[in-house]
Design a protein around this motif. Structure first.
Motif, short mmCIF file in Angstrom:
data_model
loop_
_atom_site.label_atom_id
_atom_site.label_comp_id
_atom_site.label_asym_id
_atom_site.label_seq_id
_atom_site.Cartn_x
_atom_site.Cartn_y
_atom_site.Cartn_z
N PHE A 116 -20.81 33.79 11.53
CA PHE A 116 -22.15 34.26 11.18
C PHE A 116 -22.43 34.07 9.69
N LEU A 117 -21.46 34.39 8.84
CA LEU A 117 -21.63 34.22 7.40
C LEU A 117 -21.83 32.75 7.05
N GLN A 118 -21.02 31.86 7.65
CA GLN A 118 -21.13 30.44 7.37
C GLN A 118 -22.46 29.86 7.84
N GLN A 119 -23.02 30.43 8.92
CA GLN A 119 -24.35 30.01 9.35
C GLN A 119 -25.40 30.36 8.31
N ILE A 120 -25.25 31.54 7.68
CA ILE A 120 -26.22 32.00 6.67
C ILE A 120 -26.19 31.08 5.45
N ILE A 121 -24.97 30.73 4.98
CA ILE A 121 -24.88 29.91 3.76
C ILE A 121 -24.77 28.41 4.08
N ASN A 122 -24.88 28.06 5.37
CA ASN A 122 -24.99 26.67 5.83
C ASN A 122 -23.75 25.84 5.49
#
Length: 498
Positions: A116-122
């Motif tokens: 989820f975090l990696q999706q936010i920061i792409n």
């Protein structure tokens, strides 16, 4: 996209500092979660512990976060990797420096994952695994997706077959994409007994951790008052228990449905020339490839409800894969034709009717019945000790379940041995079929328990690099015959297990 030159040592994206910091912070607070809860409750009750005030606690927390951040920055700065013609090179370490070299030929899997975090920061993470360990040897925490895909391509590319591999990568055919309706049916039709046990265990564990605080609410005295029942309140107790059981079952059902949706959201199976790619996940998006030569076992799972709805699940087992990552090797909600096609894609020339179906000895039923009798004695003993003789009525439920357990455990147990494959069936609520190629067998063992030996019965345990499977309760001569046959086939086929 501009191609990255991996022949020179490079770092991951600077966003990796955020990923490393958050991961280490969560790991730290998970490790000391119970301590923090107890400490926090004590401070709220007494406003301080000795000379420790809430302000000091906040400052200490900030100090811990600063230390974690410094370590994250140092880890990022010292994490460098590059590719040579045949190897992957990695330099890591803050105080102790490590240099890791992995030959490309030994790489078993390369996963692309996005939480989820990696999706936010792409960004995405890349995990590299060989067959040498149960955990990922390498994890690159933050790369942009095009770079990650190009790295994955380079890790599986050899100069001699470069053009062929590129053609395989470029050919992308979505073979299967799950619909929300089929995901819902998959969640509803699952074996909810596991979810029931998980929820029950969680509640019990929570009670154990907070037992001291619950005592202050006088719950023990209230429970003792309920246990001392007269005949007029037994009916109310039964109704209350029934409502509680129904509520827990409904929660288990909801839990299974939600879990199925989260794990398998946007599930798609992409067929390449030589490999099969799985993409799925909501909060944790994963992308992984299945290569037939690296597959050790296939496990097919279904049950009566799933069969009626046309649902089948295929689980792929590979050598020494991270146990957590192994769960992502499941493809759910497949129709029968799709299941058969994938099995033939991953295991060439396999058909269900290969080899004669053979059953375990009927002595297997007697042992199963004995196991269930011991289970019943334990359940009855605990129920009578806590609630008294009134609870003997539970046998009205458990005795029929015991009979069904013995019946279905034997009915679903079988094995087939053909020229190239072993198929082993088992199950109780679910029907499980294990399929493995004979040339990938690592070892075979004949086992006899103290109950089997007088009856000249034995079980055969077959080991591959990913798991072991058992042919239960066959006659000792048959076990020896199968043992010799399998070893002969493994030695005479002269084929590598990977």
């Amino acid at each position: 996209m501009e191609k990255i030159d991996f022949s020179k040592a490079i770092r991951q994206s600077s966003k990796g500092i955020i990923v490393i910091f958050v991961f280490n912070t969560v790991k730290f607070f998970k490790k000391f979660f119970v301590l923090f809860i107890a400490f926090g409750v004590s401070i709220l009750k007494s406003k301080s512990i000795g000379n420790v005030t809430p302000t000091m606690l906040i400052l200490a927390t900030i100090g811990v976060l600063i230390v974690i951040l410094v370590f994250a920055i140092l880890k990022y700065l010292n994490f460098k990797f590059y590719l040579s013609e045949d190897d992957f090179h990695l330099a890591t370490g803050i105080i102790n420096k490590d240099n890791t070299i992995i030959p490309k030929s030994k790489i078993q899997n390369v996963y692309i994952k996005q939480n989820f975090l990696q999706q936010i920061i792409n960004v995405v993470s890349v995990k590299i695994e060989t067959a040498g360990d149960k955990k990922s040897e390498i994890e690159i925490s933050a790369l942009d997706k095009p770079t990650a895909l190009f790295l994955k391509e380079q890790l599986f590319t050899k100069k001699a077959v470069e053009s062929e591999e590129k053609a395989s990568i470029e050919k992308r055919d979505v073979f299967f994409s799950v619909s929300p309706k089929r995901l819902l049916l998959e969640g509803v039709s699952q074996n909810h007994f596991k979810s029931f046990l998980l929820i029950t265990t969680f509640v019990f564990g929570l009670y154990t951790e907070l037992e001291e605080y619950l005592k202050e609410l006088n719950l023990k005295e209230r429970v003792e008052g309920v246990v001392k029942l007269d005949e007029a309140t037994i009916l109310n107790l039964l109704i209350t228990n029934a409502i509680i059981v129904i509520a827990v079952v409904l929660v288990s059902l909801l839990f299974s449905v939600i879990k199925t949706f989260i794990i398998n959201f946007n599930l798609e199976v992409v067929e390449h020339q030589k490999t099969v790619e799985i993409n799925k996940g909501l909060f944790n998006k994963v992308s992984l490839s299945l290569t037939p030569s690296r597959i050790q076992n296939l496990v097919v799972t279904t049950n009566r409800v799933k069969q009626y709805l046309g649902l089948h699940a295929l689980s792929v087992k590979q050598a020494m894969v991270n146990a957590k990552q192994q769960k992502n090797f499941n493809i759910v909600a497949l129709e029968k034709e799709q299941l058969n096609y994938l099995i033939n894609k991953l295991l060439s020339n396999y058909t269900e009717d290969q080899g004669e179906i053979k059953k375990p000895s009927r002595y297997y039923m007697r042992i199963s019945a004995l196991e269930m009798m011991v289970f019943l004695l334990i359940i009855n003993g605990l129920s009578i000790a806590v609630f008294g003789l009134e609870m003997l009525w539970i046998n009205v439920v458990f005795i029929p379940l015991t009979v069904l357990y013995v019946h279905f455990a034997y009915k679903k147990a079988y094995y087939r041995i053909s020229d190239n494959f072993i198929t082993i069936g088992s199950g109780l609520i679910d029907t499980t079929t294990n399929i493995l190629e004979i040339h990938k067998i690592q070892s075979v063992k004949i086992k006899q328990t103290i109950f089997q030996k007088p009856k000249s019965i034995a079980s055969l345990v077959i080991y591959t690099a990913s798991k072991s499977v058992t042919i239960p309760y066959v006659s000792k001569p048959d076990a020896i015959s199968i043992y010799n046959l399998l070893l002969y086939k493994v030695e005479s086929q002269d084929r590598d297990w990977m």
